[in-house]
Design a protein around this motif. Structure first.
Motif, PDB file in Angstrom:
ATOM      1  N   LEU A  48      16.005  14.444  23.656  1.00  0.00           N
ATOM      2  CA  LEU A  48      14.571  14.168  23.576  1.00  0.00           C
ATOM      3  C   LEU A  48      13.987  14.046  24.980  1.00  0.00           C
ATOM      4  O   LEU A  48      12.967  14.659  25.304  1.00  0.00           O
ATOM      5  N   VAL A  67      11.218  16.434  26.808  1.00  0.00           N
ATOM      6  CA  VAL A  67       9.957  15.886  27.320  1.00  0.00           C
ATOM      7  C   VAL A  67       9.790  16.240  28.796  1.00  0.00           C
ATOM      8  O   VAL A  67       8.744  16.748  29.212  1.00  0.00           O
ATOM      9  N   LYS A 112       9.932  18.374  14.077  1.00  0.00           N
ATOM     10  CA  LYS A 112       9.822  17.258  15.016  1.00  0.00           C
ATOM     11  C   LYS A 112      10.223  17.711  16.422  1.00  0.00           C
ATOM     12  O   LYS A 112       9.531  17.419  17.398  1.00  0.00           O
ATOM     13  N   VAL A 116       7.875  17.871  19.840  1.00  0.00           N
ATOM     14  CA  VAL A 116       8.240  17.222  21.105  1.00  0.00           C
ATOM     15  C   VAL A 116       8.126  18.216  22.250  1.00  0.00           C
ATOM     16  O   VAL A 116       7.614  17.889  23.322  1.00  0.00           O
ATOM     17  N   TRP A 151       4.866  15.557  22.899  1.00  0.00           N
ATOM     18  CA  TRP A 151       5.613  14.525  22.191  1.00  0.00           C
ATOM     19  C   TRP A 151       4.698  13.541  21.460  1.00  0.00           C
ATOM     20  O   TRP A 151       5.103  12.930  20.481  1.00  0.00           O
ATOM     21  N   ARG A 152       3.469  13.396  21.894  1.00  0.00           N
ATOM     22  CA  ARG A 152       2.540  12.470  21.235  1.00  0.00           C
ATOM     23  C   ARG A 152       2.180  12.921  19.804  1.00  0.00           C
ATOM     24  O   ARG A 152       1.719  12.128  19.002  1.00  0.00           O
ATOM     25  N   ALA A 197       4.447  14.341  17.822  1.00  0.00           N
ATOM     26  CA  ALA A 197       5.688  14.326  17.039  1.00  0.00           C
ATOM     27  C   ALA A 197       5.807  12.993  16.308  1.00  0.00           C
ATOM     28  O   ALA A 197       5.291  11.967  16.756  1.00  0.00           O
ATOM     29  N   LEU A 247       7.616  10.302  16.085  1.00  0.00           N
ATOM     30  CA  LEU A 247       8.664   9.592  16.816  1.00  0.00           C
ATOM     31  C   LEU A 247       8.701   8.121  16.423  1.00  0.00           C
ATOM     32  O   LEU A 247       7.662   7.520  16.125  1.00  0.00           O
ATOM     33  N   GLU A 263      11.744   6.026  20.445  1.00  0.00           N
ATOM     34  CA  GLU A 263      11.603   7.381  20.980  1.00  0.00           C
ATOM     35  C   GLU A 263      10.307   7.526  21.771  1.00  0.00           C
ATOM     36  O   GLU A 263      10.281   8.190  22.812  1.00  0.00           O
ATOM     37  N   GLN A 264       9.234   6.909  21.302  1.00  0.00           N
ATOM     38  CA  GLN A 264       7.971   6.949  22.028  1.00  0.00           C
ATOM     39  C   GLN A 264       8.099   6.292  23.401  1.00  0.00           C
ATOM     40  O   GLN A 264       7.579   6.807  24.393  1.00  0.00           O
ATOM     41  N   ALA A 301      10.028   8.650  25.681  1.00  0.00           N
ATOM     42  CA  ALA A 301       9.202   9.795  26.057  1.00  0.00           C
ATOM     43  C   ALA A 301       8.128   9.397  27.069  1.00  0.00           C
ATOM     44  O   ALA A 301       7.888  10.109  28.048  1.00  0.00           O
ATOM     45  N   GLU A 349       7.898  10.845  30.843  1.00  0.00           N
ATOM     46  CA  GLU A 349       6.705  11.537  31.318  1.00  0.00           C
ATOM     47  C   GLU A 349       6.161  10.891  32.588  1.00  0.00           C
ATOM     48  O   GLU A 349       5.825  11.575  33.557  1.00  0.00           O
TER      49      GLU A 349
END
Length: 195
Positions: free
Chosen positions: A79, A83, A110, A114, A118-119, A121, A123, A127-128, A131, A135
């Motif tokens: 993941l 990202v 999914k 991503v 990714w926002r 997806a 998650l 996971e958020q 990510a 970022e």
């Protein structure tokens, strides 16, 4: 080392790619192992072999971070790879690690979300957090502070997991720049994997 540059449509790198007679034995063994295990030699293995020993040193660290038992799950590491690669717009890594993320998640939609943003997806909170940190460290490394670790701790990451997260982010920022600078082309197989 002299190599022949292939036709533009067949190039996998902006630099000529060595063949098996032009690389160290360790590189040849890695190519053979990849062929046996996944059915093809990743173009990144072939393209970086211009400097064989440096490629092997990169591979040993990359392999340790991404392919061995770690502190983060395989899906979490992939993941982060996707990202970072998406932020950096690295075609090779976004495609190849997008394939790995699809396989680990078992959810192509999914994983594809991503890869684009990714926002969008679906998650988990953890996971958020991964990510968002990936970022920020990729886009604004000079702005990262100790306070940026708190959201990671809030979703349960310990010191070992945070260190591994930072190392994976760093590895992909390095690898994205090498791949993008030299125009590495993803293997066609990656586009079909885990669909």
């Amino acid at each position: 080392m002299t190599t022949t540059q292939p036709e533009a449509k067949d190039r996998i790198s902006s630099l000529p790619v060595p063949d098996a007679t032009q690389v160290p034995e360790g590189v040849r063994k890695l190519w053979a192992k990849a062929e046996a295990n996944i059915g093809f030699v990743p173009n990144v293995f072939r393209a970086q072999a211009v400097n064989g020993e440096q490629f092997l040193a990169w591979w040993n660290y990359f392999n340790l971070l991404l392919n061995k038992e770690g502190y983060l799950t395989n899906a979490e590491r992939e993941l982060v790879a996707v990202v970072v690669s998406g932020v950096n717009r690295c075609l090779y890594c976004a495609v190849s690690h997008g394939a790995a993320l699809r396989a680990f998640l078992g959810d192509p939609q999914k994983a594809d979300a991503v890869a684009v943003n990714w926002r969008h997806a679906d998650l988990t909170e953890r996971e958020q957090a991964l990510a968002a940190y990936a970022e920020k460290l990729t886009r604004h490394p000079a702005e990262v502070t100790a306070a940026d670790l708190q959201p990671l701790r809030n979703v349960g990451l310990d010191d070992h997991q945070i260190m591994e997260l930072v190392q994976v982010i760093g590895m992909f920022n390095l690898t994205n720049r090498v791949s993008s600078a030299l125009g590495f082309v993803p293997n066609p197989e990656y586009y079909r994997q885990a669909r």
